[in-house]
Each structure stands twice: as C-alpha cells, then as structure tokens.
Design a protein around this motif. Structure first.
Motif, PDB file in Angstrom:
ATOM      1  N   THR A  19       0.863  -1.180   0.000  1.00 17.83           N
ATOM      2  CA  THR A  19       0.000   0.000   0.000  1.00 17.83           C
ATOM      3  C   THR A  19       0.895   1.224   0.000  1.00 17.83           C
ATOM      4  O   THR A  19       1.742   1.386   0.876  1.00 17.83           O
ATOM      5  CB  THR A  19      -0.912   0.023   1.240  1.00 17.83           C
ATOM      6  OG1 THR A  19      -1.713  -1.165   1.235  1.00 17.83           O
ATOM      7  CG2 THR A  19      -1.811   1.248   1.232  1.00 17.83           C
ATOM      8  N   SER A  21       1.030   5.174   0.317  1.00 13.88           N
ATOM      9  CA  SER A  21       0.261   6.310   0.830  1.00 13.88           C
ATOM     10  C   SER A  21       0.993   7.608   0.530  1.00 13.88           C
ATOM     11  O   SER A  21       2.212   7.673   0.624  1.00 13.88           O
ATOM     12  CB  SER A  21       0.063   6.184   2.343  1.00 13.88           C
ATOM     13  OG  SER A  21      -0.672   5.020   2.637  1.00 13.88           O
ATOM     14  N   PRO A  54      -6.680  -3.107  -9.262  1.00 13.46           N
ATOM     15  CA  PRO A  54      -7.074  -1.724  -9.543  1.00 13.46           C
ATOM     16  C   PRO A  54      -6.540  -0.758  -8.492  1.00 13.46           C
ATOM     17  O   PRO A  54      -6.240  -1.149  -7.369  1.00 13.46           O
ATOM     18  CB  PRO A  54      -8.609  -1.780  -9.487  1.00 13.46           C
ATOM     19  CG  PRO A  54      -8.906  -2.944  -8.596  1.00 13.46           C
ATOM     20  CD  PRO A  54      -7.800  -3.940  -8.825  1.00 13.46           C
ATOM     21  N   LEU A  55      -6.411   0.483  -8.898  1.00  9.19           N
ATOM     22  CA  LEU A  55      -6.027   1.539  -7.966  1.00  9.19           C
ATOM     23  C   LEU A  55      -7.244   1.931  -7.143  1.00  9.19           C
ATOM     24  O   LEU A  55      -8.362   1.955  -7.640  1.00  9.19           O
ATOM     25  CB  LEU A  55      -5.539   2.777  -8.712  1.00  9.19           C
ATOM     26  CG  LEU A  55      -4.202   2.687  -9.410  1.00  9.19           C
ATOM     27  CD1 LEU A  55      -3.930   3.967 -10.174  1.00  9.19           C
ATOM     28  CD2 LEU A  55      -3.087   2.414  -8.421  1.00  9.19           C
ATOM     29  N   ARG A  56      -7.012   2.246  -5.883  1.00  6.80           N
ATOM     30  CA  ARG A  56      -8.069   2.746  -5.017  1.00  6.80           C
ATOM     31  C   ARG A  56      -7.595   4.069  -4.445  1.00  6.80           C
ATOM     32  O   ARG A  56      -6.469   4.177  -3.976  1.00  6.80           O
ATOM     33  CB  ARG A  56      -8.363   1.767  -3.897  1.00  6.80           C
ATOM     34  CG  ARG A  56      -9.566   2.185  -3.071  1.00  6.80           C
ATOM     35  CD  ARG A  56      -9.836   1.209  -1.984  1.00  6.80           C
ATOM     36  NE  ARG A  56      -8.768   1.356  -1.005  1.00  6.80           N
ATOM     37  CZ  ARG A  56      -8.620   0.579   0.037  1.00  6.80           C
ATOM     38  NH1 ARG A  56      -9.413  -0.429   0.219  1.00  6.80           N
ATOM     39  NH2 ARG A  56      -7.635   0.788   0.897  1.00  6.80           N
ATOM     40  N   CYS A  57      -8.447   5.043  -4.486  1.00  2.00           N
ATOM     41  CA  CYS A  57      -8.084   6.364  -3.999  1.00  2.00           C
ATOM     42  C   CYS A  57      -9.065   6.769  -2.913  1.00  2.00           C
ATOM     43  O   CYS A  57     -10.274   6.721  -3.119  1.00  2.00           O
ATOM     44  CB  CYS A  57      -8.130   7.362  -5.152  1.00  2.00           C
ATOM     45  SG  CYS A  57      -7.622   9.004  -4.698  1.00  2.00           S
ATOM     46  N   GLU A  58      -8.552   7.117  -1.748  1.00  2.22           N
ATOM     47  CA  GLU A  58      -9.392   7.616  -0.665  1.00  2.22           C
ATOM     48  C   GLU A  58      -9.145   9.107  -0.530  1.00  2.22           C
ATOM     49  O   GLU A  58      -8.008   9.546  -0.417  1.00  2.22           O
ATOM     50  CB  GLU A  58      -9.054   6.904   0.639  1.00  2.22           C
ATOM     51  CG  GLU A  58      -9.398   5.434   0.609  1.00  2.22           C
ATOM     52  CD  GLU A  58      -9.052   4.728   1.899  1.00  2.22           C
ATOM     53  OE1 GLU A  58      -8.846   5.421   2.922  1.00  2.22           O
ATOM     54  OE2 GLU A  58      -8.980   3.499   1.883  1.00  2.22           O
ATOM     55  N   TYR A  77     -18.054  10.971 -11.874  1.00  5.55           N
ATOM     56  CA  TYR A  77     -18.435  10.506 -10.538  1.00  5.55           C
ATOM     57  C   TYR A  77     -19.937  10.322 -10.404  1.00  5.55           C
ATOM     58  O   TYR A  77     -20.721  11.196 -10.770  1.00  5.55           O
ATOM     59  CB  TYR A  77     -17.952  11.516  -9.494  1.00  5.55           C
ATOM     60  CG  TYR A  77     -18.321  11.159  -8.087  1.00  5.55           C
ATOM     61  CD1 TYR A  77     -17.762  10.054  -7.463  1.00  5.55           C
ATOM     62  CD2 TYR A  77     -19.232  11.922  -7.377  1.00  5.55           C
ATOM     63  CE1 TYR A  77     -18.095   9.725  -6.160  1.00  5.55           C
ATOM     64  CE2 TYR A  77     -19.565  11.603  -6.067  1.00  5.55           C
ATOM     65  CZ  TYR A  77     -18.999  10.499  -5.477  1.00  5.55           C
ATOM     66  OH  TYR A  77     -19.334  10.174  -4.200  1.00  5.55           O
TER      67      TYR A  77
END
Length: 185
Positions: A19, A21, A54-58, A77
């Motif tokens: 991960t 960050s 897949p990429l995950r964006c928070e 979105y």
C-alpha cells in the motif's frame, strides 16, 4: 500533484500487497487538481502488469464551490457529496420561520441541522423548513447531494441512452437561507 513530486510511504500487508500512501498538500488553488502515479520497476521486472489490481483512492474532506460537478473535477463521478457550512441565524428570531432554499439541484438532496434530519427532496422545489431546528446563533448545516448513474455509465460504456444534460450533477444553487415571517403552525 499538480506537477510537483510528493513523498510516499509504503506498507507491506497480507500476501505481500503493498500500500502506497501519499500525504497531499492542502495548500494550493481550489478546484480540480491533477495527480499522477509514476511506477519505476526493478530491472528484470519490466514485462507484464506493474499493478496486481485496480487503484483505489481515498479522499478526505475538501472544499468545493456550488456548481456542476463535471466542472469541479468530478466528471465521471456517480455518488454523493456532502456540503457543510456553519450558518449564523440572527438573535431575536425565536418565533420566526427559518427556511433553506437550495435553488437548482441535479439529484437527491438531504438536509441536516446539527445532525438532525430536516428533510429529503428528490425533485424541485428543494426548499426545507428549518424552523425549530436552526436557532439563533451558529448552526452546522449539512447538505448531502446524490446524483444519478449517468456520468459513470456514460464514461465507462458510452451509450445513446444518456442524453445531453444528464451528466449535469450537483448542487447548482443559488443557496439562500431565509429568516423571517411567522413560523408555520
């Protein structure tokens, strides 16, 4: 971010999943910002996919002005956006009516005052009676707007079933808080 490199931290979790960050700077212009991820592979590992999934964006809280989400950087979105504002109701209005008019909204709107539900609207007029909820002084006002699936569907699988104007989403306004007149009986 916007052409500048940012420091990253890497954590290795279960099954060797890494991960990455990034703490993005809060300063800078309001509105859409551009982020890019650059991956440098090690020699001998250049072939195939560099990512195992897949990429995950928070994304945390930010600032967004009233307007069409497409022009605010959320063109594809489909989901919800919470608008929060502290509004001050003048003193001496204890018996007066307090209402919130969201103006034009493309989607469903839910309004809360101090965490208490004032109402939900799925179509115009997007006017909410806040009498008894918004008292004199500062009040935390939350407006949660959900759009439709049209922007996401049109982006991932363009179809002739998404008509012009269906991609428009969000709280378009103008937003007006009205104080005055007798409270409803």
């Amino acid at each position: 971010m916007d052409g500048s490199e940012c420091a990253v931290s890497v954590a290795v979790g279960a099954r060797g999943v890494r991960t990455v960050s990034v703490e993005l700077p809060v300063t800078g212009p309001l509105g859409p910002r551009t982020a890019a991820l650059r991956i440098r592979t090690v020699p001998g590992r250049e072939g195939g996919a560099a990512l195992a999934g897949p990429l995950r964006c928070e994304v945390g809280p930010g600032r967004m002005r009233v307007g069409d989400w497409e022009t605010r950087g959320l063109a594809e979105y489909s989901g919800g956006v919470r608008y929060r504002r502290v509004v001050t109701v003048p003193g001496g209005t204890g018996g007066d009516r307090v209402s919130l008019d969201l103006g034009r909204v493309r989607g469903t709107a839910e309004v809360r005052v101090g965490g208490v539900l004032a109402g939900v609207r799925v179509c115009s007029p997007y006017v909410f009676d806040l009498t008894g909820l918004a008292g004199p002084g500062d009040n935390v006002l939350d407006v949660l707007v959900f759009n439709t699936l049209a922007p996401r569907l049109d982006a991932t699988s363009p179809t002739h079933f998404v008509f012009p104007g269906q991609r428009v989403s969000g709280l378009l306004g103008p937003v007006v808080l009205r104080v005055g007149g007798p409270a409803p009986v």
